[in-house]
Design a protein around this motif. Structure first.
Motif, PDB file in Angstrom:
ATOM      1  N   THR A   1      -6.958   4.285  -0.844  1.00 51.34           N
ATOM      2  CA  THR A   1      -6.552   5.464  -1.617  1.00 51.34           C
ATOM      3  C   THR A   1      -5.091   5.432  -2.043  1.00 51.34           C
ATOM      4  O   THR A   1      -4.763   5.709  -3.197  1.00 51.34           O
ATOM      5  N   GLN A   2      -4.185   5.119  -1.136  1.00 45.52           N
ATOM      6  CA  GLN A   2      -2.748   5.126  -1.423  1.00 45.52           C
ATOM      7  C   GLN A   2      -2.244   3.684  -1.461  1.00 45.52           C
ATOM      8  O   GLN A   2      -2.357   2.959  -0.467  1.00 45.52           O
ATOM      9  N   ASN A   3      -1.660   3.280  -2.583  1.00 51.66           N
ATOM     10  CA  ASN A   3      -1.242   1.891  -2.760  1.00 51.66           C
ATOM     11  C   ASN A   3       0.182   1.833  -3.283  1.00 51.66           C
ATOM     12  O   ASN A   3       0.472   2.334  -4.382  1.00 51.66           O
ATOM     13  N   VAL A   4       1.066   1.268  -2.474  1.00 53.97           N
ATOM     14  CA  VAL A   4       2.470   1.112  -2.869  1.00 53.97           C
ATOM     15  C   VAL A   4       2.757  -0.376  -3.006  1.00 53.97           C
ATOM     16  O   VAL A   4       2.665  -1.132  -2.037  1.00 53.97           O
ATOM     17  N   PHE A   5       3.101  -0.794  -4.215  1.00 50.96           N
ATOM     18  CA  PHE A   5       3.387  -2.185  -4.498  1.00 50.96           C
ATOM     19  C   PHE A   5       4.877  -2.355  -4.795  1.00 50.96           C
ATOM     20  O   PHE A   5       5.585  -1.390  -5.079  1.00 50.96           O
ATOM     21  N   ILE A   6       5.340  -3.613  -4.734  1.00 52.35           N
ATOM     22  CA  ILE A   6       6.734  -3.934  -5.009  1.00 52.35           C
ATOM     23  C   ILE A   6       6.811  -4.789  -6.270  1.00 52.35           C
ATOM     24  O   ILE A   6       6.060  -5.755  -6.424  1.00 52.35           O
ATOM     25  N   LYS A   7       7.704  -4.405  -7.158  1.00 57.67           N
ATOM     26  CA  LYS A   7       7.905  -5.150  -8.411  1.00 57.67           C
ATOM     27  C   LYS A   7       8.138  -6.631  -8.129  1.00 57.67           C
ATOM     28  O   LYS A   7       8.877  -6.997  -7.223  1.00 57.67           O
ATOM     29  N   ASN A   8       7.481  -7.484  -8.928  1.00 55.70           N
ATOM     30  CA  ASN A   8       7.610  -8.947  -8.850  1.00 55.70           C
ATOM     31  C   ASN A   8       7.094  -9.540  -7.538  1.00 55.70           C
ATOM     32  O   ASN A   8       7.459 -10.654  -7.173  1.00 55.70           O
ATOM     33  N   THR A   9       6.261  -8.795  -6.839  1.00 56.55           N
ATOM     34  CA  THR A   9       5.636  -9.286  -5.605  1.00 56.55           C
ATOM     35  C   THR A   9       4.118  -9.189  -5.742  1.00 56.55           C
ATOM     36  O   THR A   9       3.591  -8.121  -6.086  1.00 56.55           O
ATOM     37  N   SER A  10       3.422 -10.298  -5.469  1.00 57.61           N
ATOM     38  CA  SER A  10       1.962 -10.307  -5.585  1.00 57.61           C
ATOM     39  C   SER A  10       1.349  -9.251  -4.671  1.00 57.61           C
ATOM     40  O   SER A  10       1.789  -9.072  -3.527  1.00 57.61           O
ATOM     41  N   VAL A  11       0.309  -8.573  -5.173  1.00 56.32           N
ATOM     42  CA  VAL A  11      -0.341  -7.531  -4.389  1.00 56.32           C
ATOM     43  C   VAL A  11      -1.503  -8.125  -3.605  1.00 56.32           C
ATOM     44  O   VAL A  11      -2.056  -9.176  -3.969  1.00 56.32           O
ATOM     45  N   VAL A  12      -1.876  -7.478  -2.518  1.00 54.29           N
ATOM     46  CA  VAL A  12      -3.125  -7.791  -1.825  1.00 54.29           C
ATOM     47  C   VAL A  12      -4.242  -7.171  -2.658  1.00 54.29           C
ATOM     48  O   VAL A  12      -4.212  -5.975  -2.973  1.00 54.29           O
ATOM     49  N   ASN A  13      -5.215  -7.997  -3.063  1.00 52.94           N
ATOM     50  CA  ASN A  13      -6.269  -7.522  -3.962  1.00 52.94           C
ATOM     51  C   ASN A  13      -6.917  -6.238  -3.459  1.00 52.94           C
ATOM     52  O   ASN A  13      -7.195  -6.092  -2.259  1.00 52.94           O
ATOM     53  N   LEU A  14      -7.150  -5.321  -4.388  1.00 49.31           N
ATOM     54  CA  LEU A  14      -7.902  -4.098  -4.090  1.00 49.31           C
ATOM     55  C   LEU A  14      -9.356  -4.363  -4.442  1.00 49.31           C
ATOM     56  O   LEU A  14      -9.702  -4.581  -5.612  1.00 49.31           O
ATOM     57  N   VAL A  15     -10.220  -4.372  -3.423  1.00 52.69           N
ATOM     58  CA  VAL A  15     -11.641  -4.712  -3.597  1.00 52.69           C
ATOM     59  C   VAL A  15     -12.472  -3.452  -3.368  1.00 52.69           C
ATOM     60  O   VAL A  15     -12.369  -2.808  -2.315  1.00 52.69           O
TER      61      VAL A  15
END
Length: 301
Positions: A35-49
């Motif tokens: 539900t809540q996803n915080v990503f960092i600019k220029n950093t690969s994300v953990v896939n949301l499946v």
């Protein structure tokens, strides 16, 4: 009998087809993501499946469009990639669809800037009073820094650009070596660097004495030789070679005084005025003669 067998076969075929149609018409349900996803600019994300129940999903869609750098697989519903821009907290709706219907799920994505790291400047900085400095420009890694600050306040005449971190200007006062801490910060965090700044006085200049040629007499007190000088304050005076016996130079003021006790041939003495920023010199010629002969009065009889 044959009619009966045909009826049975047709019934089985019809029943099977009906079951297949029902399976195909079962809509997907219970679609979920984190539900809540915080990503960092220029950093690969953990896939949301996604996970879902019900019928097989034929396709996925999302609204609004994801931040630049993130991608959405319309066949699997997987969200992946590397966000290349920051993005405020936004609610995204994913819809899973097949011929029987659809189901949707809302989740939140935020893309923050990276933490600023590895801030650095030239560590040791010696400046001259009333002289423009070569700008101190920071190097930094990680996220964009939104604000720079410094503690303690810089010497009068120097300033810090809070947007770029550049230190520039013309120091107006003298300061002893002082440690300053510059901090670069953004919405994620901060990084700091310590540097030392010293501001010295300008170098002394234009040293001179009133009379370049000085003739003194042995055992007679001399009229003090007082220097004039421009530029910065003098830390000390020195002279070379050593003055004739009986004469001395005040290392704090540069004044030459005393009573010569020996005769000395004409000699050039170099006086040097010095401070932390440099020095200036002046040559004084001194001769020490014996007392002039006294002429006795002559009587004529």
């Amino acid at each position: 009998m044959k009619r009966y067998l045909v009826f049975i076969v047709l019934s089985v075929v019809f029943f099977s087809c009906s079951k297949d149609d029902e399976a195909e018409n079962v809509p997907p349900s219970s679609l979920t993501y984190n539900t809540q996803n915080v990503f960092i600019k220029n950093t690969s994300v953990v896939n949301l499946v996604p996970t879902s129940t019900g019928g097989a999903v034929a396709s996925y869609s999302i609204s609004p469009a994801l931040p630049e750098g993130l991608s959405f697989n319309t066949e699997t519903g997987v969200i992946s990639g590397t966000p290349t821009v920051t993005a405020a907290t936004t609610t995204y709706t994913v819809t899973a669809t097949n011929s029987g219907g659809s189901t949707s799920f809302e989740f939140v994505v935020t893309v923050r800037d990276a933490l600023p790291v590895s801030l650095s400047y030239n560590a040791q900085n010696v400046f001259i009073k009333n002289t423009s400095v070569v700008n101190l420009i920071p190097t930094i890694s990680g996220g964009a820094s939104l604000n720079y600050s410094i503690i303690p306040a810089l010497p009068e005449g120097l300033s810090l650009n809070t947007a770029t971190g550049v230190i520039s200007g013309m120091p107006m006062i003298i300061i002893s070596p002082t440690t300053y801490v510059v901090t670069a910060s953004n919405s994620v965090g901060a990084t700091s660097f310590e540097m030392v700044i010293t501001v010295n006085d300008i170098a002394p200049s234009s040293l001179s004495y009133n009379n370049v040629q000085q003739v003194f007499f042995k055992n007679d007190s001399v009229v003090n030789l007082i220097p004039t000088i421009s530029g910065g304050a003098v830390s000390s005076y020195s002279i070379s070679p050593a003055l004739p016996t009986g004469l001395s130079i005040n290392v704090a003021t540069g004044v030459i005084s005393g009573t010569p006790t020996v005769a000395a041939a004409m000699t050039t003495y170099t006086v040097t005025a010095t401070n932390a920023s440099g020095s200036t010199s002046f040559g004084v010629v001194i001769t020490v003669s014996n007392q002039p002969s006294r002429i006795e009065s002559i009587r004529f009889w």
